[in-house]
Design an enzyme around this catalytic site. Sequence first.
Site, PDB file in Angstrom:
ATOM      1  N   ARG A  93       5.280  11.152 -13.200  1.00 15.09           N
ATOM      2  CA  ARG A  93       4.486  10.938 -11.984  1.00 15.09           C
ATOM      3  C   ARG A  93       5.144  11.513 -10.741  1.00 15.09           C
ATOM      4  NH1 ARG A  93       0.665   7.541 -11.550  1.00 15.09           N
ATOM      5  NH2 ARG A  93       1.217   7.379  -9.362  1.00 15.09           N
ATOM      6  N   CYS A 117      -0.365   4.676 -15.516  1.00 18.42           N
ATOM      7  CA  CYS A 117       1.000   4.599 -16.019  1.00 18.42           C
ATOM      8  C   CYS A 117       1.161   3.224 -16.645  1.00 18.42           C
ATOM      9  CB  CYS A 117       1.910   4.804 -14.813  1.00 18.42           C
ATOM     10  SG  CYS A 117       3.552   4.210 -14.935  1.00 18.42           S
ATOM     11  N   PRO A 123      -1.981   4.560  -7.723  1.00 18.85           N
ATOM     12  CA  PRO A 123      -2.719   5.635  -7.049  1.00 18.85           C
ATOM     13  C   PRO A 123      -1.823   6.381  -6.058  1.00 18.85           C
ATOM     14  CG  PRO A 123      -3.299   3.510  -6.102  1.00 18.85           C
ATOM     15  CD  PRO A 123      -2.347   3.219  -7.233  1.00 18.85           C
ATOM     16  N   ASP A 125      -3.285   7.385  -3.035  1.00 19.79           N
ATOM     17  CA  ASP A 125      -4.146   7.435  -1.843  1.00 19.79           C
ATOM     18  C   ASP A 125      -3.341   7.374  -0.539  1.00 19.79           C
ATOM     19  OD1 ASP A 125      -3.526   4.843  -2.831  1.00 19.79           O
ATOM     20  OD2 ASP A 125      -4.941   3.953  -1.436  1.00 19.79           O
ATOM     21  N   ASP A 304      12.572  -2.491 -10.228  1.00 18.33           N
ATOM     22  CA  ASP A 304      13.200  -1.737 -11.329  1.00 18.33           C
ATOM     23  C   ASP A 304      14.310  -2.524 -12.030  1.00 18.33           C
ATOM     24  OD1 ASP A 304      11.467   0.279 -10.751  1.00 18.33           O
ATOM     25  OD2 ASP A 304      12.921   1.564  -9.743  1.00 18.33           O
TER      26      ASP A 304
HETATM   27  C1  EPZ Z   1       9.160   4.578  -6.808  1.00 18.76           C
HETATM   28  O1  EPZ Z   1       7.837   4.761  -7.330  1.00 18.76           O
HETATM   29  C2  EPZ Z   1      10.092   4.707  -7.985  1.00 18.76           C
HETATM   30  N1  EPZ Z   1       9.958   6.041  -8.566  1.00 18.76           N
HETATM   31  C3  EPZ Z   1       9.801   3.630  -8.999  1.00 18.76           C
HETATM   32  O2  EPZ Z   1      10.762   3.755 -10.036  1.00 18.76           O
HETATM   33  C4  EPZ Z   1       9.937   2.261  -8.339  1.00 18.76           C
HETATM   34  O3  EPZ Z   1       9.585   1.260  -9.263  1.00 18.76           O
HETATM   35  C5  EPZ Z   1       9.021   2.182  -7.119  1.00 18.76           C
HETATM   36  O4  EPZ Z   1       9.312   3.287  -6.214  1.00 18.76           O
HETATM   37  C6  EPZ Z   1       9.162   0.903  -6.332  1.00 18.76           C
HETATM   38  O5  EPZ Z   1      10.477   0.723  -5.929  1.00 18.76           O
HETATM   39  C7  EPZ Z   1      10.632   7.061  -8.032  1.00 18.76           C
HETATM   40  O6  EPZ Z   1      11.348   6.920  -7.049  1.00 18.76           O
HETATM   41  C8  EPZ Z   1      10.499   8.371  -8.695  1.00 18.76           C
HETATM   42  P1  EPZ Z   1       5.575   3.143  -4.492  1.00 18.76           P
HETATM   43  P2  EPZ Z   1       6.620   5.049  -6.338  1.00 18.76           P
HETATM   44  O7  EPZ Z   1       4.749   4.262  -3.976  1.00 18.76           O
HETATM   45  O8  EPZ Z   1       7.067   5.905  -5.233  1.00 18.76           O
HETATM   46  C9  EPZ Z   1       1.182   1.228  -4.671  1.00 18.76           C
HETATM   47  C10 EPZ Z   1      11.555   3.576 -12.270  1.00 18.76           C
HETATM   48  O9  EPZ Z   1      11.550   2.793 -13.269  1.00 18.76           O
HETATM   49  N2  EPZ Z   1       0.729   2.510  -4.107  1.00 18.76           N
HETATM   50  O10 EPZ Z   1       6.556   2.516  -3.554  1.00 18.76           O
HETATM   51  O11 EPZ Z   1       5.487   5.498  -7.175  1.00 18.76           O
HETATM   52  C11 EPZ Z   1       1.728   1.392  -6.086  1.00 18.76           C
HETATM   53  O12 EPZ Z   1       0.687   1.396  -7.042  1.00 18.76           O
HETATM   54  C12 EPZ Z   1      10.394   3.571 -11.364  1.00 18.76           C
HETATM   55  O13 EPZ Z   1      12.465   4.374 -12.035  1.00 18.76           O
HETATM   56  C13 EPZ Z   1      -0.597   2.659  -3.752  1.00 18.76           C
HETATM   57  O14 EPZ Z   1      -1.416   1.741  -3.893  1.00 18.76           O
HETATM   58  O15 EPZ Z   1       6.341   3.572  -5.826  1.00 18.76           O
HETATM   59  C14 EPZ Z   1       2.656   0.225  -6.195  1.00 18.76           C
HETATM   60  O16 EPZ Z   1       1.937  -0.924  -6.529  1.00 18.76           O
HETATM   61  C15 EPZ Z   1       9.070   3.367 -11.891  1.00 18.76           C
HETATM   62  N3  EPZ Z   1      -1.005   3.864  -3.226  1.00 18.76           N
HETATM   63  C16 EPZ Z   1       3.224   0.091  -4.785  1.00 18.76           C
HETATM   64  O17 EPZ Z   1       2.287   0.755  -3.934  1.00 18.76           O
HETATM   65  C17 EPZ Z   1      -0.134   4.897  -3.045  1.00 18.76           C
HETATM   66  O18 EPZ Z   1      -0.562   5.959  -2.569  1.00 18.76           O
HETATM   67  C18 EPZ Z   1       4.600   0.698  -4.573  1.00 18.76           C
HETATM   68  O19 EPZ Z   1       4.605   2.032  -5.068  1.00 18.76           O
HETATM   69  C19 EPZ Z   1       1.215   4.728  -3.395  1.00 18.76           C
HETATM   70  C20 EPZ Z   1       1.630   3.517  -3.934  1.00 18.76           C
END
Ligand code: EPZ
Length: 416
Positions: A93, A117, A123, A125, A304
């Site tokens: 992703r 995932c 998402p 968005d 994590d």
């Molecule tokens: C990062 O993911 C990490 N990945 C994840 O690591 C980690 O769990 C996560 O941050 C939270 O700390 C990387 O750094 C590569 P978010 P990311 O955007 O950036 C929602 C691991 O095991 N959201 O902060 O994808 C989302 O669905 C992992 O190494 C939206 O709704 O996390 C989630 O519920 C997996 N819309 C929350 O926000 C968006 O556009 C936080 O996601 C973006 C996110």
Amino acid sequence: MQKLRIQGPTRLQGTIPISGAKNAALPVLAACLLADSEVELHNVPAVQDIRTMLRLLEHLGVENERLGDAVILRPTGCANPDEAPYDLVKTMRASVLVLGPLLARRGHARVSLPGGCAIGVRPIDLHLTALEALGAEVTIEHGYVEARGRLRGCRHRFLNPTVGGTENLLMAASMAQGTTVLENCAREPEIIDLARLLTAMGAVIEGAGESTITIEGQDRLGGANHTIIPDRIQDGTYLIGAALTRGDVTVEGARSADLAPLLEKLDEIGAQVDVSKDRIRVRNEGPLKPRGMITEPFPGFPTDLQAQYMTLMTQAEGVSTVSETVFENRFQHVPELVRMGADIRIDGTYARIHGPSELSGTSVMATDLRASACLVLAGLVARGETLVHRIYHLDRGYERMESKLQMLGACVERIN
Ligand code: EPZ
């Protein structure tokens, strides 16, 4: 397919070095798309997600050369596609992190939508709304997001803090025209690390690690030399292993500030935590106390480490609770822990763990990266042989975990 065979119970004891953080290295690599000359990165972990990102960068016209833990990245200068194809994005992703830098540097980007995932819908968005606020024209068609336009600085407030969204925007705004102010940003250490690299490349950024970040866009960004921060989630996994197995583990190169919520918890449950400048030692001899935990964006307890913490609580004396607030489906390790003898009941994103349970070894299936780590930890305290299947999940983010566990005295081997 490879699996890990663990003979338990075992006690972890010794000192291990920790490699660079995968989740810091991924955005830092994506940022190399902005550089018009060579970037030299150190402490780059040799894990599968990093290999995938390097392949994607090659596809986008940035070649790389690995020298030990360093990677040198050079723009090739040839006419490159501005497209991240489905075949590469579907396996990781974080490929979506190329959207911001591609758009800012080339005025156009086409990136396959990552899709769902195992741990949630996830998402993008919030990334897209923020890029639109910077002036990008964004369309979604045929499973791809396409963005184009000249980016102009603006003031934008994220609806919720997002790690990847903050990183994408930090990169995009670094080459936008004028000043961008981003509010309600994520504050993870990995974001500060990305801002350090961008600053070394010539960007002007204030406030990384705080909720509001101000970025002065530049016409060009150059090369840089940068060392990736240590992996706080790997550190945390081995330190939890120490408390779980009544062991004594020191992780070298660890940064205690990045791990404060876990270290506080370990202290509360009765483990002994010693912190010095660049190492953390966790010891445990006695019984563990149960303690509730809620996952939250940094500086809260990291999602994590939720699965690993849950394994730890199966050995605490009493009832503990875990509330997962970041992802809606991050309890897939629970049925596997239950098969090993854990007493865990789930209600939505809330879990109650009744401990201590005597775990026994069996075949278990890893469903995502951190779930795999929690099952390996469970295998260390379980009686008999545990086989953890589908460890390709583990290899995405842990550099040969079995070697580190062997250094700590565990009886773990990788088998085909
Ligand atoms: C990062 O993911 C990490 N990945 C994840 O690591 C980690 O769990 C996560 O941050 C939270 O700390 C990387 O750094 C590569 P978010 P990311 O955007 O950036 C929602 C691991 O095991 N959201 O902060 O994808 C989302 O669905 C992992 O190494 C939206 O709704 O996390 C989630 O519920 C997996 N819309 C929350 O926000 C968006 O556009 C936080 O996601 C973006 C996110």
